[in-house]
Design an enzyme around this catalytic site. Structure first.
Site, PDB file in Angstrom:
ATOM      1  N   LYS A 195      73.524  11.242  35.573  1.00 58.89           N
ATOM      2  CA  LYS A 195      73.239  12.527  35.024  1.00 58.89           C
ATOM      3  C   LYS A 195      73.644  13.783  35.944  1.00 58.89           C
ATOM      4  O   LYS A 195      73.709  15.052  35.243  1.00 58.89           O
ATOM      5  CB  LYS A 195      71.659  12.662  35.103  1.00 58.89           C
ATOM      6  CG  LYS A 195      70.999  11.380  34.128  1.00 58.89           C
ATOM      7  CD  LYS A 195      69.518  11.481  34.084  1.00 58.89           C
ATOM      8  CE  LYS A 195      68.919  10.414  33.566  1.00 58.89           C
ATOM      9  NZ  LYS A 195      69.029  10.361  31.855  1.00 58.89           N
ATOM     10  N   HIS A 253      68.876   1.179  24.908  1.00 63.42           N
ATOM     11  CA  HIS A 253      68.825   2.538  25.648  1.00 63.42           C
ATOM     12  C   HIS A 253      69.749   3.287  26.420  1.00 63.42           C
ATOM     13  O   HIS A 253      69.517   4.363  26.716  1.00 63.42           O
ATOM     14  CB  HIS A 253      67.162   2.863  25.971  1.00 63.42           C
ATOM     15  CG  HIS A 253      66.122   2.956  24.924  1.00 63.42           C
ATOM     16  ND1 HIS A 253      66.135   4.259  24.107  1.00 63.42           N
ATOM     17  CD2 HIS A 253      65.424   2.054  24.346  1.00 63.42           C
ATOM     18  CE1 HIS A 253      65.354   4.066  23.302  1.00 63.42           C
ATOM     19  NE2 HIS A 253      64.823   2.935  23.237  1.00 63.42           N
ATOM     20  N   LYS A 282      65.286  16.107  34.282  1.00 64.52           N
ATOM     21  CA  LYS A 282      65.407  14.673  33.717  1.00 64.52           C
ATOM     22  C   LYS A 282      65.221  14.034  34.806  1.00 64.52           C
ATOM     23  O   LYS A 282      65.109  14.283  36.051  1.00 64.52           O
ATOM     24  CB  LYS A 282      66.821  14.514  32.742  1.00 64.52           C
ATOM     25  CG  LYS A 282      67.968  14.852  33.798  1.00 64.52           C
ATOM     26  CD  LYS A 282      69.084  14.966  32.699  1.00 64.52           C
ATOM     27  CE  LYS A 282      69.340  16.023  32.033  1.00 64.52           C
ATOM     28  NZ  LYS A 282      69.711  15.544  30.453  1.00 64.52           N
ATOM     29  N   ARG A 283      65.160  12.564  34.578  1.00 66.25           N
ATOM     30  CA  ARG A 283      65.255  11.810  35.783  1.00 66.25           C
ATOM     31  C   ARG A 283      66.337  11.772  36.710  1.00 66.25           C
ATOM     32  O   ARG A 283      67.594  12.088  36.368  1.00 66.25           O
ATOM     33  CB  ARG A 283      65.296  10.130  35.289  1.00 66.25           C
ATOM     34  CG  ARG A 283      64.895   9.202  36.169  1.00 66.25           C
ATOM     35  CD  ARG A 283      64.625   7.672  35.282  1.00 66.25           C
ATOM     36  NE  ARG A 283      65.599   7.347  34.529  1.00 66.25           N
ATOM     37  CZ  ARG A 283      66.533   6.687  34.545  1.00 66.25           C
ATOM     38  NH1 ARG A 283      66.680   6.196  35.735  1.00 66.25           N
ATOM     39  NH2 ARG A 283      67.289   6.347  33.673  1.00 66.25           N
ATOM     40  N   THR A 315      66.869  13.199  25.311  1.00 65.61           N
ATOM     41  CA  THR A 315      65.854  13.714  24.469  1.00 65.61           C
ATOM     42  C   THR A 315      65.290  15.117  24.660  1.00 65.61           C
ATOM     43  O   THR A 315      64.876  16.088  24.035  1.00 65.61           O
ATOM     44  CB  THR A 315      64.574  12.842  24.090  1.00 65.61           C
ATOM     45  OG1 THR A 315      63.847  12.606  25.231  1.00 65.61           O
ATOM     46  CG2 THR A 315      64.713  11.611  23.508  1.00 65.61           C
ATOM     47  N   LYS A 367      64.651  18.964  22.989  1.00 67.79           N
ATOM     48  CA  LYS A 367      63.437  19.866  22.937  1.00 67.79           C
ATOM     49  C   LYS A 367      64.126  21.216  23.339  1.00 67.79           C
ATOM     50  O   LYS A 367      63.469  22.207  22.991  1.00 67.79           O
ATOM     51  CB  LYS A 367      62.472  19.227  24.085  1.00 67.79           C
ATOM     52  CG  LYS A 367      61.838  17.929  23.868  1.00 67.79           C
ATOM     53  CD  LYS A 367      61.378  17.225  24.961  1.00 67.79           C
ATOM     54  CE  LYS A 367      60.973  15.737  24.930  1.00 67.79           C
ATOM     55  NZ  LYS A 367      60.863  14.776  25.910  1.00 67.79           N
TER      56      LYS A 367
END
Length: 798
Positions: free
Chosen positions: A548, A355, A542-543, A650, A654
């Protein structure tokens, strides 16, 4: 859609539950009692439906899927099951007649926080999709008493508090104490030959009992029901010998140590005790799950010979990799198979999804710790390594390459290498990620066994994120393209034909604005913050992780703030930046970035002249239920990770499905989103993965950028001087001196992308046209499509 019950049947069942389970009726029952009674009606129905569905699967000799994952972020179950069973309208009507609000009952259910982020949410989406397509699937995980922590922001600092979700959440669980499994840790191994057989005995071990609790997830308009089996760790009983000797604390302490395994999701592993607990958690889940699978296999078929034909076991990231040596242990020690036969069965049964390229997903364990905790498993892993290395050297003749591929090397046990060696299929979760696995992460393996590698791009439970969460957009789509897209999301493509219809674009704009107003009302009610629904809702949820690049977003906001301070009347599209993220408890710099964002928000709030133009909302304790509120209101989707670091994402799917326009790097599934919506309907920026590699090779020097870019220098210097009374030297020094995720290198490109987004937003028809194309192109990012690819190409399901 066929409904589970008629209205009268449903009412009768609900009244019976009130009477028989709670000794009350509709006049006396509280909302809490109604919530539990309603859940019990649905749970009974799902249990019966699953029994029937599983019996049909077995009677036809069909293959089952077992999905092993350390987390399942399922959120709330009541609403999801009502919608999937076609019972939402009937439940609404019946409860209304009883003077009860279904929406109020929804709010009583806690999120089952059995996950951390994308990995756990994906696993939950897959169980939904497996059931919706009538595949018989069981997910395995741990019944964490405390799920992912509740996040409290105190003076801008993330504070973790326990997430005790079980009161309120346990109504969905079905205990199966008769199917409990003993899991053994520690001790020693005794080996000898007896009458020509190699005997292996594990002695002086400590035992933890794994007690299963089942949670059922309905498919949408299908016969299928997925089962999520969650293991609770309990002590096998009180040590009476210790107790009778008066050693009460030690006797009770053994119980406590056993039960701590299922206490909390992901303990901190920045100390030896935390690492040991994580290893115990992983083996506990794997050993219990493999025992359960073998028990079913032997009960149904009476043999393990046909295991690969009847069972597909999927390892979701490296956390469940210990399932491999555990199945070998059962086949060798309990079934008496030869090594060659056992290994053949194992390697045809397991498949592995990687992942992320981040180091935390390529787990390694200290060899001594591993050996002490799991002595027999260590022996098996060591033997797997010896045999695999011999075969690999025969094929490559390169000792250095074999050393890189070894499972045990440098006093470490490498779980990702074990997963690749033992699985018949290895996949990434987007096209670019799967290419990176082949080119770099697992390149040595790819050169030797290319046939194992494939790609399955992630997908989401589209019905949850559109049909359930966004009724206004659902209504518009139903009127324009019919309802077929709810079951078959590929039909969303029909919506693209309206991209030039001014009346439809205006309707879409109204839907989005109404959703923004609803979200603003929700935020005002729950936090007291009044958002401006006429501003752009720019979302990064997000995390919290440096790769990120939430700090790239924050740095850009600082430059906008500084520009507005100098020129308050400048032409500026009002922006509300919305963040939601939890940082790992031991991740100091990530927590500093949260503090930076919150301090920046406070600074902006103190300036009434700027507040309506530039605002930050930090969503405390971001979770599935909050996400369901936010997605329909979002307009810009921030997907700004450094190219080559985000496997897929993901949240990007969405947001796209709900009509948000992506500002993103060419990373993860953003590349496929770009293909799906069209180049002109996504705003991309920054380096490619190849350019990132070239920068690294050349010796990236962020200090040079800092010294030569006045805008960047001014923003970073503010971090050191202070924002809202707080200074951020650690963040500033990281950016200036190392900048591992090249925030400064991509900054100017990101700023231009943001300026272009504001320019597009001014043209309402253009922005809505971009939104239409995103919604229309989102169909391929359904978990249904992902599961179809897994079923056909990896699991061999029919």
């Amino acid at each position: 859609m066929q409904r589970l019950f008629t209205k009268s049947q449903f009412r009768s069942l609900l009244e019976l539950k009130l009477k028989n389970e709670f000794a009350t009726d509709q006049r006396e029952a509280s909302n809490e009692i109604f919530y539990k009674a309603l859940c019990l009606v649905l749970k009974d129905a799902l249990l019966e439906k699953r029994r029937h569905f599983a019996a049909q699967t077995d009677s036809r000799g069909k293959k089952r899927v077992y999905y092993l994952c350390m987390e399942f972020l399922i959120g709330r179950s009541l609403k999801n099951n009502l919608y999937n069973l076609g019972m939402e309208e009937i439940a609404q009507e019946v409860l209304q007649e009883m003077n009860v609000s279904l929406d109020d009952l929804y709010e009583l259910e806690p999120d089952a926080g059995l996950g951390n982020g994308g990995l756990g949410r994906l696993a939950a989406c897959f169980l939904d999709s497996l059931a919706s397509q009538d595949y018989c699937a069981t997910g395995y995980s741990i019944l964490y008493e405390y799920g992912i922590f509740k996040q409290k922001i105190i003076d801008g600092w993330q504070t973790e508090t326990p997430d005790n979700w079980l009161p309120g959440g346990d109504v969905w669980l079905v205990p199966r104490r008769d199917q409990a499994v003993d899991v053994h840790f520690d001790g020693e191994i005794q080996e000898y030959w007896h009458e020509g057989f190699h005997e292996v005995h594990h002695v002086n071990y400590s035992t933890v009992k794994a007690v299963p609790f089942d949670l059922y997830l309905s498919g949408f308009d299908s016969e299928g029901v997925s089962k999520l089996r969650l293991w609770k760790a309990t002590s096998p009983g009180l040590d009476m010998e210790l107790f009778n000797k008066g050693d009460y604390l030690r006797a009770m302490g053994q119980n406590s140590m056993a039960e701590v395994i299922s206490k909390v999701l992901y303990p901190n592993d920045n100390h030896v005790e935390g690492k040991m607990l994580r290893l115990r958690q992983q083996y506990f889940m794997c050993a219990a799950s493999i025992a359960d699978i073998c028990r079913w296999q032997l009960k149904t078929y009476g043999t393990m010979e046909n295991l690969p034909e009847k069972v597909a076991i999927h390892i979701n990231d490296t956390h469940p990799t210990l399932a491999v040596p555990e199945l070998m242990r059962i086949l060798l020690d309990e079934c008496g198979y030869s090594w060659e036969k056992a290994w053949s069965l194992v390697t045809r049964t397991f498949a592995y999804t990687n992942h992320t390229v981040m180091s935390e997903a390529l787990e390694v364990w200290n060899e001594d710790l591993f050996k002490a905790c799991l002595p027999r498993i260590y022996q098996i892993v060591h033997e797997i390594n010896e045999r695999a290395c011999a075969v690999l050297f025969e094929k490559t003749g390169d000792l250095q390459q074999v050393a890189r591929m070894a499972v045990v090397a440098d006093h470490r046990v490498r779980m990702a290498n074990l997963s690749v060696i033992a699985s018949h299929s290895v996949n990434g979760v987007s096209k670019i990620h799967s290419d990176i696995l082949k080119k770099s992460v697992f390149h040595d393996f790819y050169t030797v066994m290319p046939q194992k590698f494939c790609n399955v791009t992630n997908g989401i439970a589209s019905r949850r994120w559109l049909y359930q969460s966004n009724p206004a957009l659902t209504g518009l789509l139903n009127d324009l393209i019919g309802t077929g897209y709810i079951k078959d999301t590929a039909q969303l493509e029909k919506f693209r034909r309206y991209e030039h219809s001014e009346s439809v674009l205006k309707q879409l704009a109204k839907v989005k604005h109404a959703n923004k107003e609803a979200f603003a009302a929700y935020i005002q009610k729950n936090t007291g913050v009044a958002l401006n629904p006429d501003s752009v809702f720019d979302v990064q949820v997000k995390r919290l992780h440096e790769y990120k690049r939430q700090h790239l977003n924050a740095l850009h906001i600082i430059t906008q703030y500084q520009q507005l301070l100098e020129n308050p009347n400048m032409d500026f599209v009002p922006k509300t930046y919305i963040f939601g993220a939890k940082a790992a408890p031991g991740y100091y710099l990530a927590k500093q970035i949260i503090r930076l964002i919150c301090s920046l928000s406070k600074e902006l709030e103190q300036n009434p002249l700027l507040r309506d133009k530039l605002r930050i909302l930090y969503l405390e304790d971001y979770r599935v239920t909050l996400s369901e509120q936010l997605m329909p209101a979002s307009e810009i989707s921030e997907q700004i990770s450094l190219a080559g670091t985000e496997a897929s994402g993901t949240g990007n799917m969405k947001l796209m499905l709900n009509g948000a326009v992506t500002i993103g790097t060419l990373d993860g599934a953003n590349i496929e989103i770009k293909e799906a919506c069209g180049d002109e309907n996504i705003i991309t920026f920054g380096m490619t993965a190849e350019e990132v590699d070239a920068q690294k090779a050349a010796g990236y020097r962020p200090k040079e950028i800092y010294d030569n870019n006045e805008t960047i220098k001014k923003a970073i210097d503010l971090l050191t001087r202070g924002i809202a009374g707080n200074t951020f030297e650690d963040v500033a020094n990281s950016l200036k001196n190392s900048d591992p995720y090249m925030v400064l290198r991509d900054f100017e490109a990101y700023r231009r992308a943001q300026e272009y987004a504001s320019q597009c937003y001014r043209d309402t028809m253009k922005w809505q046209r971009m939104s239409v194309n995103n919604i229309a192109g989102a169909g391929q990012f359904s978990a249904d499509r992902s599961i179809q690819e897994y079923a056909k190409n990896i699991w061999g399901l029919k």
